[in-house]
Design a protein around this motif. Structure first.
Motif, PDB file in Angstrom:
ATOM      1  N   HIS A   2       0.840  -1.205   0.000  1.00 36.43           N
ATOM      2  CA  HIS A   2       0.000   0.000   0.000  1.00 36.43           C
ATOM      3  C   HIS A   2       0.870   1.249   0.000  1.00 36.43           C
ATOM      4  O   HIS A   2       0.598   2.216  -0.728  1.00 36.43           O
ATOM      5  N   SER A   3       1.934   1.238   0.808  1.00 37.72           N
ATOM      6  CA  SER A   3       2.929   2.305   0.809  1.00 37.72           C
ATOM      7  C   SER A   3       4.268   1.674   0.446  1.00 37.72           C
ATOM      8  O   SER A   3       4.623   0.624   1.004  1.00 37.72           O
ATOM      9  N   PRO A   4       5.043   2.274  -0.454  1.00 40.30           N
ATOM     10  CA  PRO A   4       6.286   1.643  -0.896  1.00 40.30           C
ATOM     11  C   PRO A   4       7.248   1.368   0.251  1.00 40.30           C
ATOM     12  O   PRO A   4       7.432   2.188   1.149  1.00 40.30           O
ATOM     13  N   VAL A   5       7.843   0.189   0.213  1.00 38.91           N
ATOM     14  CA  VAL A   5       8.910  -0.191   1.121  1.00 38.91           C
ATOM     15  C   VAL A   5      10.156  -0.423   0.273  1.00 38.91           C
ATOM     16  O   VAL A   5      10.121  -0.356  -0.953  1.00 38.91           O
ATOM     17  N   LEU A   6      11.292  -0.721   0.932  1.00 43.10           N
ATOM     18  CA  LEU A   6      12.519  -1.046   0.215  1.00 43.10           C
ATOM     19  C   LEU A   6      12.848  -2.516   0.410  1.00 43.10           C
ATOM     20  O   LEU A   6      12.863  -3.016   1.538  1.00 43.10           O
ATOM     21  N   LEU A   7      13.113  -3.210  -0.685  1.00 40.35           N
ATOM     22  CA  LEU A   7      13.580  -4.593  -0.670  1.00 40.35           C
ATOM     23  C   LEU A   7      15.020  -4.608  -1.159  1.00 40.35           C
ATOM     24  O   LEU A   7      15.378  -3.870  -2.088  1.00 40.35           O
ATOM     25  N   THR A   8      15.858  -5.488  -0.589  1.00 37.15           N
ATOM     26  CA  THR A   8      17.297  -5.448  -0.869  1.00 37.15           C
ATOM     27  C   THR A   8      17.845  -6.805  -1.313  1.00 37.15           C
ATOM     28  O   THR A   8      18.757  -7.347  -0.680  1.00 37.15           O
ATOM     29  N   PRO A   9      17.357  -7.400  -2.392  1.00 41.62           N
ATOM     30  CA  PRO A   9      17.810  -8.735  -2.783  1.00 41.62           C
ATOM     31  C   PRO A   9      19.110  -8.723  -3.595  1.00 41.62           C
ATOM     32  O   PRO A   9      19.386  -7.788  -4.351  1.00 41.62           O
ATOM     33  N   HIS A  10      19.923  -9.789  -3.435  1.00 39.15           N
ATOM     34  CA  HIS A  10      20.967 -10.056  -4.421  1.00 39.15           C
ATOM     35  C   HIS A  10      20.350 -10.912  -5.518  1.00 39.15           C
ATOM     36  O   HIS A  10      19.144 -11.236  -5.471  1.00 39.15           O
ATOM     37  N   ALA A  11      21.131 -11.292  -6.514  1.00 44.86           N
ATOM     38  CA  ALA A  11      20.574 -11.961  -7.695  1.00 44.86           C
ATOM     39  C   ALA A  11      19.845 -13.248  -7.345  1.00 44.86           C
ATOM     40  O   ALA A  11      18.755 -13.523  -7.880  1.00 44.86           O
ATOM     41  N   GLY A  12      20.404 -14.040  -6.447  1.00 48.21           N
ATOM     42  CA  GLY A  12      19.748 -15.283  -6.065  1.00 48.21           C
ATOM     43  C   GLY A  12      18.427 -15.057  -5.371  1.00 48.21           C
ATOM     44  O   GLY A  12      17.434 -15.744  -5.652  1.00 48.21           O
ATOM     45  N   GLU A  13      18.391 -14.092  -4.463  1.00 52.54           N
ATOM     46  CA  GLU A  13      17.142 -13.767  -3.774  1.00 52.54           C
ATOM     47  C   GLU A  13      16.124 -13.188  -4.744  1.00 52.54           C
ATOM     48  O   GLU A  13      14.925 -13.476  -4.642  1.00 52.54           O
ATOM     49  N   MET A  14      16.588 -12.363  -5.686  1.00 55.71           N
ATOM     50  CA  MET A  14      15.672 -11.784  -6.662  1.00 55.71           C
ATOM     51  C   MET A  14      15.020 -12.874  -7.496  1.00 55.71           C
ATOM     52  O   MET A  14      13.809 -12.835  -7.766  1.00 55.71           O
ATOM     53  N   ALA A  15      15.806 -13.863  -7.919  1.00 59.69           N
ATOM     54  CA  ALA A  15      15.253 -14.979  -8.690  1.00 59.69           C
ATOM     55  C   ALA A  15      14.191 -15.716  -7.883  1.00 59.69           C
ATOM     56  O   ALA A  15      13.131 -16.088  -8.402  1.00 59.69           O
ATOM     57  N   HIS A  16      14.456 -15.901  -6.616  1.00 60.13           N
ATOM     58  CA  HIS A  16      13.536 -16.600  -5.713  1.00 60.13           C
ATOM     59  C   HIS A  16      12.238 -15.808  -5.551  1.00 60.13           C
ATOM     60  O   HIS A  16      11.135 -16.361  -5.664  1.00 60.13           O
ATOM     61  N   LEU A  17      12.364 -14.501  -5.337  1.00 59.28           N
ATOM     62  CA  LEU A  17      11.191 -13.672  -5.083  1.00 59.28           C
ATOM     63  C   LEU A  17      10.336 -13.480  -6.329  1.00 59.28           C
ATOM     64  O   LEU A  17       9.105 -13.471  -6.252  1.00 59.28           O
ATOM     65  N   ALA A  18      10.991 -13.313  -7.477  1.00 63.09           N
ATOM     66  CA  ALA A  18      10.271 -13.043  -8.718  1.00 63.09           C
ATOM     67  C   ALA A  18       9.906 -14.311  -9.479  1.00 63.09           C
ATOM     68  O   ALA A  18       9.271 -14.232 -10.529  1.00 63.09           O
ATOM     69  N   ALA A  19      10.325 -15.466  -8.934  1.00 58.26           N
ATOM     70  CA  ALA A  19      10.035 -16.755  -9.571  1.00 58.26           C
ATOM     71  C   ALA A  19      10.569 -16.798 -11.000  1.00 58.26           C
ATOM     72  O   ALA A  19       9.871 -17.172 -11.943  1.00 58.26           O
ATOM     73  N   VAL A  20      11.844 -16.393 -11.151  1.00 57.02           N
ATOM     74  CA  VAL A  20      12.519 -16.472 -12.443  1.00 57.02           C
ATOM     75  C   VAL A  20      13.862 -17.158 -12.245  1.00 57.02           C
ATOM     76  O   VAL A  20      14.328 -17.349 -11.116  1.00 57.02           O
ATOM     77  N   ASP A  21      14.495 -17.542 -13.336  1.00 55.61           N
ATOM     78  CA  ASP A  21      15.801 -18.178 -13.268  1.00 55.61           C
ATOM     79  C   ASP A  21      16.862 -17.148 -12.876  1.00 55.61           C
ATOM     80  O   ASP A  21      16.816 -15.998 -13.339  1.00 55.61           O
ATOM     81  N   LYS A  22      17.826 -17.555 -12.052  1.00 60.01           N
ATOM     82  CA  LYS A  22      18.870 -16.627 -11.611  1.00 60.01           C
ATOM     83  C   LYS A  22      19.627 -16.048 -12.790  1.00 60.01           C
ATOM     84  O   LYS A  22      19.995 -14.865 -12.787  1.00 60.01           O
ATOM     85  N   GLN A  23      19.867 -16.865 -13.812  1.00 56.47           N
ATOM     86  CA  GLN A  23      20.612 -16.362 -14.966  1.00 56.47           C
ATOM     87  C   GLN A  23      19.854 -15.243 -15.665  1.00 56.47           C
ATOM     88  O   GLN A  23      20.455 -14.307 -16.206  1.00 56.47           O
ATOM     89  N   ALA A  24      18.519 -15.315 -15.636  1.00 56.14           N
ATOM     90  CA  ALA A  24      17.715 -14.241 -16.227  1.00 56.14           C
ATOM     91  C   ALA A  24      17.933 -12.931 -15.483  1.00 56.14           C
ATOM     92  O   ALA A  24      17.947 -11.855 -16.087  1.00 56.14           O
ATOM     93  N   VAL A  25      18.103 -13.020 -14.166  1.00 53.52           N
ATOM     94  CA  VAL A  25      18.375 -11.823 -13.367  1.00 53.52           C
ATOM     95  C   VAL A  25      19.754 -11.271 -13.703  1.00 53.52           C
ATOM     96  O   VAL A  25      19.942 -10.062 -13.883  1.00 53.52           O
ATOM     97  N   VAL A  26      20.735 -12.171 -13.795  1.00 47.73           N
ATOM     98  CA  VAL A  26      22.106 -11.754 -14.110  1.00 47.73           C
ATOM     99  C   VAL A  26      22.177 -11.116 -15.495  1.00 47.73           C
ATOM    100  O   VAL A  26      22.871 -10.114 -15.701  1.00 47.73           O
ATOM    101  N   ASP A  27      21.437 -11.673 -16.444  1.00 49.79           N
ATOM    102  CA  ASP A  27      21.491 -11.186 -17.821  1.00 49.79           C
ATOM    103  C   ASP A  27      20.724  -9.884 -18.027  1.00 49.79           C
ATOM    104  O   ASP A  27      21.083  -9.101 -18.904  1.00 49.79           O
ATOM    105  N   ASN A  28      19.691  -9.648 -17.247  1.00 43.35           N
ATOM    106  CA  ASN A  28      18.847  -8.472 -17.469  1.00 43.35           C
ATOM    107  C   ASN A  28      18.419  -7.850 -16.133  1.00 43.35           C
ATOM    108  O   ASN A  28      17.231  -7.759 -15.829  1.00 43.35           O
ATOM    109  N   PRO A  29      19.385  -7.386 -15.335  1.00 40.33           N
ATOM    110  CA  PRO A  29      19.058  -6.904 -13.987  1.00 40.33           C
ATOM    111  C   PRO A  29      18.175  -5.666 -13.976  1.00 40.33           C
ATOM    112  O   PRO A  29      17.305  -5.531 -13.111  1.00 40.33           O
ATOM    113  N   VAL A  30      18.372  -4.758 -14.922  1.00 44.84           N
ATOM    114  CA  VAL A  30      17.602  -3.520 -14.914  1.00 44.84           C
ATOM    115  C   VAL A  30      16.126  -3.801 -15.123  1.00 44.84           C
ATOM    116  O   VAL A  30      15.268  -3.302 -14.384  1.00 44.84           O
TER     117      VAL A  30
END
Length: 315
Positions: free
Chosen positions: A177-205
């Motif tokens: 409802h109000s923006p918070v800050l999340l601080t993932p590294h690539a592995g955590e980002m893959a886990h949270l977004a349900a995508v492959d880690k390599q996809a995060v590494v290849d296209n982080p932006v």
């Protein structure tokens, strides 16, 4: 300063000149600790008491005026001795070593009075952690919230499968409802977004930007190059640091620095950009003195005050 001088495409590049052009809030010369802000750190567990100590110490080093630590009752006395500058609140624990969701009854009266709240470093028992966050969030719409480590799992849709004893109506956050800050590294980002880690590494932006919009959150995708994405699509990029920062407790320290800056009144995006930059520069200073490997996460915080002073605007 002209942001376009630091911009590549639609990405703002963070360097010393950019930071000096975006100075941190400073208390008045006669300001007291209340003016410097209160930070609440909810963190730690029996197996990882050091995480809360690292994060809380970093928050003070970043300039927060008052520090409250909320942690499990089994380690609260240890934490109180380790950080005598803090107020320490002992919270009920689960059998799995987490902080029980019932702790919200205590924290609901404390958290809204703080300038920033950090949740997550060293916490165990994911379902209990997420249930606690869900109980706290409705009271924190006017507070700057940083979710780190296991606390970030509150955005995972997979949490719908959590045991029914934990908030049967809602097990996750699809959008804050109000923006918070999340601080993932690539592995955590893959886990949270349900995508492959390599996809995060290849296209982080793009991954960071899509996730920030989806969750209505600031997303700091950490790495040798760190990208901070805002819900409205803005992106900041920071390059720097060294391999020595890839060590146990480094992320806890970074989260604490950010929370401390937010407590002082910096908006979440500014606190994060500055926190990432200070953390990286602290690693560079330690590498110059000790070499690129072997310095400790606990040594980073002591570099922060001088770095902040050195990056003040030119007079």
């Amino acid at each position: 300063m002209n942001d376009q001088q630091n911009q590549v495409g639609d990405i703002v590049c963070v360097d010393d000149d950019f930071l000096r052009g975006w100075p941190l809030p400073m208390p008045s010369v006669e300001g007291d600790k209340e003016e410097r802000g209160r930070v609440l750190v909810i963190a730690g567990s029996r197996e990882m008491p050091g995480a809360v100590i690292l994060a809380a110490t970093a928050a003070l080093r970043a300039g927060a005026g008052k520090l409250t630590i909320a942690t499990g009752s089994s380690i609260a006395p240890l934490v109180a001795l380790a950080i005598p500058e803090s107020r320490v609140i002992a919270l009920p624990e689960t059998s799995a070593g987490g902080i029980a969701a019932t702790a919200a009854e205590t924290l609901n009266g404390i958290a809204p009075r703080c300038g920033s709240v950090l949740v997550g470093p060293g916490m165990q028992d994911e379902p209990a952690t997420c249930a606690l966050i869900l109980s706290l969030l409705p009271r924190l719409s006017d507070t700057q919230v940083v979710l780190d480590a296991g606390a970030m799992n509150v955005v995972r849709r997979q949490l719908q499968a959590v045991d029914a004893s934990h908030h049967a109506q809602q097990k996750y956050v699809s959008s804050f409802h109000s923006p918070v800050l999340l601080t993932p590294h690539a592995g955590e980002m893959a886990h949270l977004a349900a995508v492959d880690k390599q996809a995060v590494v290849d296209n982080p932006v793009e991954i960071a930007r899509q996730s920030a919009r989806r969750w209505n959150a600031f997303v700091a995708l950490k790495g040798a190059t760190t990208f901070l994405a805002a819900p409205d699509g803005r992106i900041w990029q920071h390059d720097g640091g060294n391999v020595g920062l890839a060590t146990s407790g480094s992320g806890d320290t970074l989260a604490g620095i950010i929370a401390g800056l937010a407590a002082r009144g910096a908006p979440l995006e500014q606190a994060c950009v500055w926190g990432v930059a200070l953390h990286a520069r602290a690693g560079e200073r330690l590498a110059q003195r000790h070499g690129p490997l072997g310095y400790l996460a606990g040594e980073l915080s002591s570099e922060v005050p001088a770095l902040m002073h050195a990056l003040r605007p030119h007079e």
